[in-house]
Design an enzyme around this catalytic site. Structure first.
Site, PDB file in Angstrom:
ATOM      1  N   ASN A 210       0.932  -1.311  -0.040  1.00 43.48           N
ATOM      2  CA  ASN A 210      -0.047   0.032  -0.039  1.00 43.48           C
ATOM      3  C   ASN A 210       0.913   1.148   0.033  1.00 43.48           C
ATOM      4  OD1 ASN A 210       0.647   0.930   2.775  1.00 43.48           O
ATOM      5  ND2 ASN A 210      -0.554  -1.400   2.965  1.00 43.48           N
ATOM      6  N   ASP A 280      -4.506  -6.197   5.092  1.00 39.57           N
ATOM      7  CA  ASP A 280      -5.221  -7.024   5.546  1.00 39.57           C
ATOM      8  C   ASP A 280      -5.222  -8.309   5.208  1.00 39.57           C
ATOM      9  OD1 ASP A 280      -6.225  -4.967   7.428  1.00 39.57           O
ATOM     10  OD2 ASP A 280      -7.700  -4.262   5.711  1.00 39.57           O
ATOM     11  N   LYS A 290       8.255 -17.305 -10.674  1.00 39.86           N
ATOM     12  CA  LYS A 290       7.751 -16.327 -10.922  1.00 39.86           C
ATOM     13  C   LYS A 290       6.618 -16.700 -11.878  1.00 39.86           C
ATOM     14  CE  LYS A 290       8.118 -12.434 -14.405  1.00 39.86           C
ATOM     15  NZ  LYS A 290       8.879 -11.720 -15.295  1.00 39.86           N
ATOM     16  N   PRO A 306      -3.175 -11.772  10.485  1.00 36.65           N
ATOM     17  CA  PRO A 306      -3.488 -11.288  11.819  1.00 36.65           C
ATOM     18  C   PRO A 306      -3.653  -9.949  12.174  1.00 36.65           C
ATOM     19  CG  PRO A 306      -1.275 -12.132  11.850  1.00 36.65           C
ATOM     20  CD  PRO A 306      -1.785 -12.320  10.331  1.00 36.65           C
ATOM     21  N   ASP A 307      -4.649  -9.609  13.137  1.00 37.92           N
ATOM     22  CA  ASP A 307      -5.023  -8.266  13.344  1.00 37.92           C
ATOM     23  C   ASP A 307      -3.654  -7.805  14.615  1.00 37.92           C
ATOM     24  OD1 ASP A 307      -5.677  -5.765  14.555  1.00 37.92           O
ATOM     25  OD2 ASP A 307      -7.983  -6.247  13.694  1.00 37.92           O
ATOM     26  N   ILE A 308      -2.653  -7.121  14.197  1.00 37.95           N
ATOM     27  CA  ILE A 308      -1.865  -6.938  15.290  1.00 37.95           C
ATOM     28  C   ILE A 308      -2.149  -6.131  16.619  1.00 37.95           C
ATOM     29  CG2 ILE A 308       0.609  -5.871  15.502  1.00 37.95           C
ATOM     30  CD1 ILE A 308       1.182  -6.691  12.619  1.00 37.95           C
ATOM     31  N   VAL A 309      -2.687  -4.878  16.032  1.00 38.27           N
ATOM     32  CA  VAL A 309      -3.222  -3.987  17.400  1.00 38.27           C
ATOM     33  C   VAL A 309      -4.078  -4.746  18.331  1.00 38.27           C
ATOM     34  CG1 VAL A 309      -4.847  -2.685  16.031  1.00 38.27           C
ATOM     35  CG2 VAL A 309      -3.491  -1.680  17.709  1.00 38.27           C
ATOM     36  N   PHE A 324      -4.113   3.398  14.861  1.00 33.38           N
ATOM     37  CA  PHE A 324      -4.336   4.510  13.865  1.00 33.38           C
ATOM     38  C   PHE A 324      -5.343   4.157  12.787  1.00 33.38           C
ATOM     39  CE2 PHE A 324      -1.160   7.950  13.032  1.00 33.38           C
ATOM     40  CZ  PHE A 324      -0.853   7.965  14.334  1.00 33.38           C
ATOM     41  N   LYS A 338     -13.610   1.332  16.019  1.00 37.79           N
ATOM     42  CA  LYS A 338     -12.293   0.449  15.773  1.00 37.79           C
ATOM     43  C   LYS A 338     -11.992   0.451  17.549  1.00 37.79           C
ATOM     44  CE  LYS A 338      -8.181   0.113  13.260  1.00 37.79           C
ATOM     45  NZ  LYS A 338      -7.466   0.586  12.182  1.00 37.79           N
TER      46      LYS A 338
END
Ligand code: FMN
Length: 399
Positions: A210, A280, A290, A306-309, A324, A338
């Site tokens: 991103n 995500d 390749k 995995p959702d780290i926070v 954030f 959130k």
């Protein structure tokens, strides 16, 4: 002692019998988290070898002023600027005289002239040398100049005499050095910050990522270190220099970032700030080779990362957890959700739909929300926003 965490101590060693104790002092300073560089006078090198001090400090020892190679590495002005405190232990009678009268005839004396940092000396000499009127006059001059004097102690001396002039013990010097520094907002706290994007490999040459530049996380790391914290910065692939006094852990994939964060939380941290834009999803399989262009369409299957926070927030050793949220619409409402769903202590949210804030920009504007309150941080440089956010975190963390 927390006040010495991350502080840069330039330890000057001069020619006296107590020079051997400077070796222990290096260890003690490092044990409490200070960074130490050693400068030795020619006299000091007769009492203890630079090699010993180099091995203990883990850095080259500086001994000469007029040496082009040394100047090219870390020159005297650079060393003088680097220091938060110039600590001279032991300080000989000769060095006290030179310091009192502004001599610049060797590296250490010149550094003392060139530094803007506080200077402290721990005198060490025979009791008669200490009592000598010249030494006492020099002491007065040094005190007038604002130089801090640690000790000396008194008692039996190496020369067999008894009286004032013994260098303080390393632990006593450490205590007094700590008192030079004020308590800061995050003194003694360990802050872990994630920054940048993650890269999720499709094959050996392609990945999903991103637009995160990492600038906000890096600015926060710098602000936290400036507020006295020990900072671990867990960074995805970004092109940014590591802020000074910050420990950096580089990762690529979200799962690597997750592992690094869990390790930091396991080991114990006080505050966790998740600025990284973690993917995500990741490809369910990464091709070993390749992928060749053949069919008109290919399908990529993605699996959730995995959702780290959220994982940090529900950990048994949960630190004060700040998330954030970068959104393009319904920014505040989404962030409120959130905050509650992920059981965060605070969330900083920004609108990344424009190009003047957020991703890759040098500026940002945040709305910071916590249970029962919020604060708007209007558009400013990321460095300024980082400072304000760190202040808010420190205040909320104490509540
Ligand atoms: C064995 C020996 C021990 C010494 N111990 C001390 C001392 O404890 N304190 C001191 O001020 N001078 C001491 N001196 C004298 C200094 O080494 C001398 O003044 C030297 O020039 C100091 O240089 P510097 O200040 O550049 O390091 C000692 C000298 C000798 C030979």
């Amino acid at each position: 002692m927390h006040r010495l965490v991350n502080k840069r101590i330039l330890l000057g060693v001069t020619g006296g019998i107590a020079a051997y104790k400077a070796a222990d002092l290096v260890r003690r300073l490092q044990d409490v988290g200070a960074q130490v560089r050693v400068v030795m006078t020619q006299g000091a090198c007769e009492f203890i070898t630079p090699l010993t001090m180099q091995a203990l400090s883990g850095h080259p020892v500086h001994t000469t002023l007029l040496d082009p190679t040394a100047e090219a590495a870390m020159g005297h002005i650079e060393l003088a600027r680097w220091a938060d405190l110039v600590l001279i232990a032991p300080a000989s009678a000769n060095f006290m005289a030179r310091l009192a009268h502004g001599h610049g005839n060797d590296l250490l004396a010149t550094l003392c002239l060139a530094t803007g940092a506080p200077i402290a000396i721990a005198p060490a000499m025979n009791q008669q040398m200490w009592a000598d009127t010249s030494t006492q006059k020099n002491l007065l001059i040094l005190q007038e100049k604002g130089i801090k004097i640690f000790g000396p102690g008194s008692g039996s001396q190496a020369c067999g005499e008894v009286g004032a002039g013994r260098m303080l013990e390393p632990l006593e010097i450490l205590q007094q050095a700590a008192e030079v520094f004020d308590y800061q907002l995050l003194t003694g706290k360990h802050v872990v910050i994630t920054a940048g994007p993650t890269r999720e490999a499709i094959d050996p040459v392609r990945y999903i990522t991103n637009k995160s530049s990492g600038k906000m996380g890096f600015a926060l790391a710098e602000a936290a270190a400036e507020a006295g914290a020990r900072v671990t910065l867990i960074a995805g692939p970004v092109n940014l220099p590591t802020p000074s006094r910050v420990d950096r852990v580089d990762v690529t994939r979200a799962t690597e970032m997750y592992d690094a964060c869990m390790k930091a939380v396991e080991e114990g941290c006080d505050v966790f700030v998740a600025t990284a834009a973690v993917s995500d999803y990741r490809p369910t399989v990464t091709a070993d080779h390749k992928i060749k262009k053949s069919t008109e369409e290919i399908h990529l299957t993605l699996v959730k990362n995995p959702d780290i926070v959220a994982s940090v927030a529900e950990h048994a050793k949960r630190p004060f957890t700040v998330g954030f949220a970068a959104e393009t619409r319904d920014v505040v409402a989404y962030a409120q959700g959130k905050l509650v769903n992920k059981k965060l202590d605070m969330i900083a949210t920004n609108d990344v739909s424009g190009s003047n804030v957020g991703f890759n920009s040098d500026n940002n504007a945040l709305t910071v929300i916590w249970p029962g309150g919020h604060k708007v941080l209007p558009l400013a440089s990321k460095a300024q926003i980082a400072k304000q956010l760190i202040e808010l975190i420190a205040i909320r963390y104490k509540d």
